[in-house]
Motif scaffolding. Structure first.
Motif, mmCIF file in Angstrom:
data_model
loop_
_atom_site.group_PDB
_atom_site.id
_atom_site.type_symbol
_atom_site.label_atom_id
_atom_site.label_comp_id
_atom_site.label_asym_id
_atom_site.label_seq_id
_atom_site.Cartn_x
_atom_site.Cartn_y
_atom_site.Cartn_z
ATOM 1 N N MET A 105 -34.172 -35.203 -3.651
ATOM 2 C CA MET A 105 -32.801 -34.849 -4.021
ATOM 3 C C MET A 105 -32.442 -35.432 -5.384
ATOM 4 O O MET A 105 -33.231 -36.147 -6.007
ATOM 5 C CB MET A 105 -31.834 -35.395 -2.970
ATOM 6 N N ALA A 106 -31.231 -35.121 -5.824
ATOM 7 C CA ALA A 106 -30.701 -35.698 -7.053
ATOM 8 C C ALA A 106 -30.437 -37.181 -6.850
ATOM 9 O O ALA A 106 -29.901 -37.591 -5.817
ATOM 10 C CB ALA A 106 -29.404 -34.992 -7.449
ATOM 11 N N THR A 107 -30.840 -38.005 -7.816
ATOM 12 C CA THR A 107 -30.474 -39.410 -7.778
ATOM 13 C C THR A 107 -28.989 -39.537 -8.138
ATOM 14 O O THR A 107 -28.347 -38.565 -8.541
ATOM 15 C CB THR A 107 -31.308 -40.229 -8.768
ATOM 16 N N GLY A 133 -34.120 -36.674 -13.652
ATOM 17 C CA GLY A 133 -33.982 -35.588 -12.696
ATOM 18 C C GLY A 133 -34.141 -36.043 -11.256
ATOM 19 O O GLY A 133 -34.154 -37.249 -10.951
ATOM 20 N N ALA A 134 -34.275 -35.076 -10.366
ATOM 21 C CA ALA A 134 -34.389 -35.360 -8.934
ATOM 22 C C ALA A 134 -35.690 -36.082 -8.616
ATOM 23 O O ALA A 134 -36.676 -35.981 -9.359
ATOM 24 C CB ALA A 134 -34.296 -34.064 -8.139
ATOM 25 N N ALA A 135 -35.700 -36.795 -7.482
ATOM 26 C CA ALA A 135 -36.887 -37.528 -7.040
ATOM 27 C C ALA A 135 -36.717 -37.889 -5.570
ATOM 28 O O ALA A 135 -35.586 -37.937 -5.071
ATOM 29 C CB ALA A 135 -37.074 -38.792 -7.876
ATOM 30 N N PRO A 136 -37.804 -38.160 -4.853
ATOM 31 C CA PRO A 136 -37.659 -38.618 -3.469
ATOM 32 C C PRO A 136 -37.018 -39.997 -3.425
ATOM 33 O O PRO A 136 -37.342 -40.872 -4.243
ATOM 34 C CB PRO A 136 -39.112 -38.661 -2.964
ATOM 35 N N GLY A 137 -36.093 -40.193 -2.490
ATOM 36 C CA GLY A 137 -35.430 -41.483 -2.437
ATOM 37 C C GLY A 137 -34.325 -41.533 -1.405
ATOM 38 O O GLY A 137 -34.224 -40.680 -0.516
ATOM 39 N N ALA A 165 -27.208 -46.694 -9.650
ATOM 40 C CA ALA A 165 -25.866 -47.013 -9.169
ATOM 41 C C ALA A 165 -24.868 -46.134 -9.913
ATOM 42 O O ALA A 165 -25.121 -45.744 -11.065
ATOM 43 C CB ALA A 165 -25.540 -48.491 -9.401
ATOM 44 N N ASN A 166 -23.769 -45.798 -9.266
ATOM 45 C CA ASN A 166 -22.728 -45.032 -9.970
ATOM 46 C C ASN A 166 -21.342 -45.397 -9.463
ATOM 47 O O ASN A 166 -21.182 -46.023 -8.407
ATOM 48 C CB ASN A 166 -22.976 -43.521 -9.886
ATOM 49 N N PHE A 167 -20.360 -45.008 -10.256
ATOM 50 C CA PHE A 167 -18.954 -45.248 -9.930
ATOM 51 C C PHE A 167 -18.150 -44.027 -10.357
ATOM 52 O O PHE A 167 -18.301 -43.541 -11.485
ATOM 53 C CB PHE A 167 -18.425 -46.490 -10.660
#
Length: 277
Positions: A105-107, A133-137, A165-167
């Motif tokens: 999915m998208a990180t 880009g997207a990656a397994p996680g 991390a995001n906000f």
């Protein structure tokens, strides 16, 4: 002309959202997209022109297993680079405050790139494409209010861990990441308003970039001024600089734009025609 005719036939029912796909209403096709983008680049020094046409198709669906668990899948294809993008992941929502997702999915950083199964996904800019880009996680979002979201996640890229991390606060989003493979990080910040859209991207020791779009009289003229800029931190030179104007239009099921821009690093005038359904 052949590509255009095929695209018109295939894409007739594209860009449809939220289609019930099962008798028990547990499966929904959340997005369908199809678009055709063409352009010509005219070099003002050599008087040489180059042309391109690309087609993008995509679909996204969700299966709500129960109140708390859902399976999401997405598939898109881009003809210009013959690329295929697949997402398949599990979403767990134990409460309104918490969402956990795991799979391909998208990180959390990738979420600041345009969704691949949308018009913006086909018209992605240089600056936005610098974001991973997207990656397994796995990723987790805590939503204390409807306007605030805080996310933490980890992905696997090139067999090494990558932390994100995001906000989010209303129309403002910022995120950051660190790659164990490259031992480097990056960050991006976005504002997505009705009249102004801006995304700034920083990749450690690699590039800084920014895309700015300003909508002029969106309810009347529907014009957009844009500037896409990128600076290579290794070579200490501008690698991307294009400024121009876009005219958005809509007629029944057909949407699109005309565009004219000047690409400074190539000394070229670029013109675009983009149709999507």
């Amino acid at each position: 002309m052949t590509i255009a005719c095929i695209a018109s036939t295939i894409l007739g029912f594209a860009q449809i959202e939220n289609i019930n796909a099962s008798k028990d209403s547990s499966v929904t096709v959340t997005k369908l997209y199809g678009g055709i983008l063409s352009g010509t680049s005219f070099n003002v020094d050599s008087m040489h022109t180059t042309n391109f046409v690309n087609i993008q198709l995509g679909a996204e669906a969700i299966w709500k297993v129960n109140k708390y668990i859902a399976v999401k899948a997405m598939e898109s294809f881009h003809s210009d680079i013959n690329s295929q993008l697949t997402h398949f992941y599990l979403r767990i929502t134990p409460s309104k405050l918490l969402t956990i997702q795991v799979g391909q999915m998208a990180t959390l950083s990738t979420e600041q790139r345009p969704h691949p199964v949308t018009a913006a996904g086909q018209f992605e800019t240089f600056s936005e494409a610098q974001i991973p880009g997207a990656a397994p996680g796995i990723k987790m979002n805590v939503n204390p209010t409807s306007d605030i979201s805080i996310g933490l996640g980890a992905a696997v890229r090139k067999r090494d861990a990558e932390y994100h991390a995001n906000f989010k606060f209303k129309k403002f989003v910022m995120s950051g990441y660190y790659s164990m493979n490259s031992q480097k990080g990056g960050a991006q910040a976005s504002w997505n308003g009705k009249k102004v859209y801006d995304t700034f991207v920083w990749k450690q020791d690699e590039v800084v970039a920014n895309i700015l779009c300003i909508n002029i009289f969106p309810d009347k003229l529907n014009l957009t001024l844009y500037g896409d800029f990128g600076y290579d931190l290794k070579k200490n030179e501008v690698v991307r600089s294009e400024d121009g104007i876009l005219k958005n239009f809509k007629f029944k099921q057909v949407k699109g734009l005309y565009g004219v821009g000047y690409q400074h690093e190539k000394k070229a005038v670029n013109v675009y025609l983009w149709l999507h359904f």
